[in-house]
Enzyme design. Structure first.
Site, short mmCIF file in Angstrom:
data_model
loop_
_atom_site.label_atom_id
_atom_site.label_comp_id
_atom_site.label_asym_id
_atom_site.label_seq_id
_atom_site.Cartn_x
_atom_site.Cartn_y
_atom_site.Cartn_z
N SER A 189 0.90 -1.07 -0.08
CA SER A 189 -0.02 -0.13 -0.08
C SER A 189 1.00 1.15 0.32
CB SER A 189 -1.05 -0.12 1.04
OG SER A 189 -1.76 1.24 1.28
N TYR A 202 -3.23 -0.84 10.03
CA TYR A 202 -3.33 -1.54 8.43
C TYR A 202 -1.94 -1.10 7.77
CZ TYR A 202 -4.36 -0.99 3.38
OH TYR A 202 -4.26 -1.21 2.25
#
Length: 312
Positions: A189, A202
Site C-alpha cells: 500500500s 493497516y
C-alpha cells in the site's frame, strides 16, 4: 579562520542535489522511462501455465485475474465467497476460454486453510502469484478506540494481510525455484511508506509486506524469481468505499493494466503514474508535512464514515 559561506552554501546545494537525484532518477525509471520504453520486460505467459490470485472476486484481485486470463494464463481464484468465485470463474471462462479453478477459503481462519490450498494447487505449473487479499479499518480511528470496539480485529488483519502473504509464498516458491522462473506480486500500500495516522495497524501490516517482498527478492533473484511490492494509493474498490472515480483514484482495471507494465522494471512501485506523483510529492515535502495533512484528512474521513457506520 573566517567561514567561507559561498563554499558552505555550494556544499549544501550539492548535497540537496545529490539527494534529489537519488530519489528522482529511480522514480523516473520506475514510473516513466522503464514502463514506457522498456517494459514490460517479463512475458508472464512463459512463467507457467497457471496463476494464483488471492482476494480474486473484487477490485484489484479480480482485475489481475481478468488481465492474466486475457493473456491466456489459467487462473486459480481464491476468496471466501463461493458464489462470487463461481460468478467470476464463469465470466473469465466465457470471455477468455481459459481453465479456472476456485478455492473458497477465508484467510481469517486458522493454518488449516493452507492445507486445502496446497491440496488444490499441487501438480500445477504455477508461474504467477498475486497476493492481493487484504482487509483494512472500516473507517480511520485511533488505535485503542478501534481495537476496543473490534477486539477480533488485530488477529484478523494479521492473518489476512501478513500470514496470507508468507504462507502463499511458501506454497508456490519451491516449484518456481525448481524451474528457475516465476513472478510474485505482493499488494502492499501507498500507506506502508508514508505517515498514516488512524490507520496504524493497516499501514503496519502493509509495511511488513513491502519489506518482506524486498528481502525475498534479494534472496531469490539469482534463481530467476521476480518479487514485486505494489503500493497502490486509492483505487475504486469495496475497501475504499467505492470513492468517486477520478485521475488519482482509477478503476481497478485501469490500475492493474498500468501496474502490469512495471513487472520486471520496478521491485517496488506505485503501479500507476498519478499515484507515483503523490508518492514523490510526499517524499520531497517531508514526512512531517505528510503527517499533518493526513492526520487532518483522516480525522475528517473518520467523522464521515464512523457516523455512517453507526447509522446502518
Amino acid at each position: 579562520m573566517a567561514l567561507d559561506y559561498s563554499i558552505l552554501s555550494s556544499i549544501c546545494v550539492g548535497i540537496v542535489c545529490v539527494q534529489i537525484i537519488h530519489i528522482v532518477l529511480p522514480w523516473l525509471y520506475a514510473n516513466i522511462i522503464g514502463p514506457t520504453f522498456f517494459g514490460p520486460k517479463i512475458n508472464l505467459c512463459q512463467m507457467g501455465a497457471w496463476a494464483v490470485v488471492t482476494g480474486a472476486t473484487d477490485g484489484i484481485g479480480k482485475a489481475y485475474a481478468k488481465a492474466l486470463a486475457k493473456k491466456g494464463i489459467n487462473v486459480i481464484l481464491i476468496s471466501r465467497s463461493l458464489s462470487k468465485l463461481e460468478a467470476v470463474a464463469k465470466e473469465l471462462t466465457d470471455a477468455y476460454k481459459v481453465q479456472i479453478k476456485i478455492i473458497d477459503i477465508d484467510f481469517k481462519d486458522g493454518p488449516q486453510i493452507y492445507q486445502k490450498i496446497e491440496k488444490n494447487i499441487t501438480g500445477l505449473d504455477i508461474g504467477v502469484l498475486v497476493n492481493n487479499v487484504g482487509i483494512s479499518y472500516l473507517y480511520p480511528e485511533f488505535f485503542i478506540e478501534y481495537i476496543t470496539r473490534y477486539p477480533q480485529f488485530l488477529r484478523d488483519i494479521i492473518s489476512v494481510n501478513i500470514h496470507s502473504v508468507t504462507n502463499m509464498c511458501g506454497l508456490v516458491l519451491p516449484n518456481m525455484i525448481a524451474k528457475k522462473k516465476g513472478v510474485i506480486i505482493n499488494v502492499s500500500s501507498f500507506f506502508a511508506v508514508i505517515a498514516s495516522p488512524l490507520l496504524s495497524v493497516y499501514s503496519g501490516t502493509k509495511a511488513f509486506v513491502d519489506k518482506f517482498s524486498e528481502d525475498l527478492q534479494t534472496e531469490y533473484q539469482s534463481q530467476g524469481i521476480i518479487v514485486q511490492s505494489l503500493r497502490p494509493s486509492f483505487v475504486i474498490t469495496n475497501m475504499t468505499h467505492n470513492l468517486k472515480l477520478n485521475l488519482f483514484a482509477p478503476s481497478a482495471e485501469v490500475y492493474v493494466d498500468s501496474a502490469l507494465k512495471t513487472v520486471g522494471i520496478a521491485g517496488k512501485t506505485n503501479g500507476y503514474f498519478p499515484h507515483a506523483l503523490l508518492a514523490l510529492f510526499a517524499y520531497l515535502s517531508g514526512n512531517y508535512i505528510t503527517k499533518i495533512v493526513h492526520f487532518k484528512e483522516f480525522l475528517r474521513i473518520k467523522s464521515l464514515l464512523s457516523k455512517s457506520e453507526k447509522e446502518i
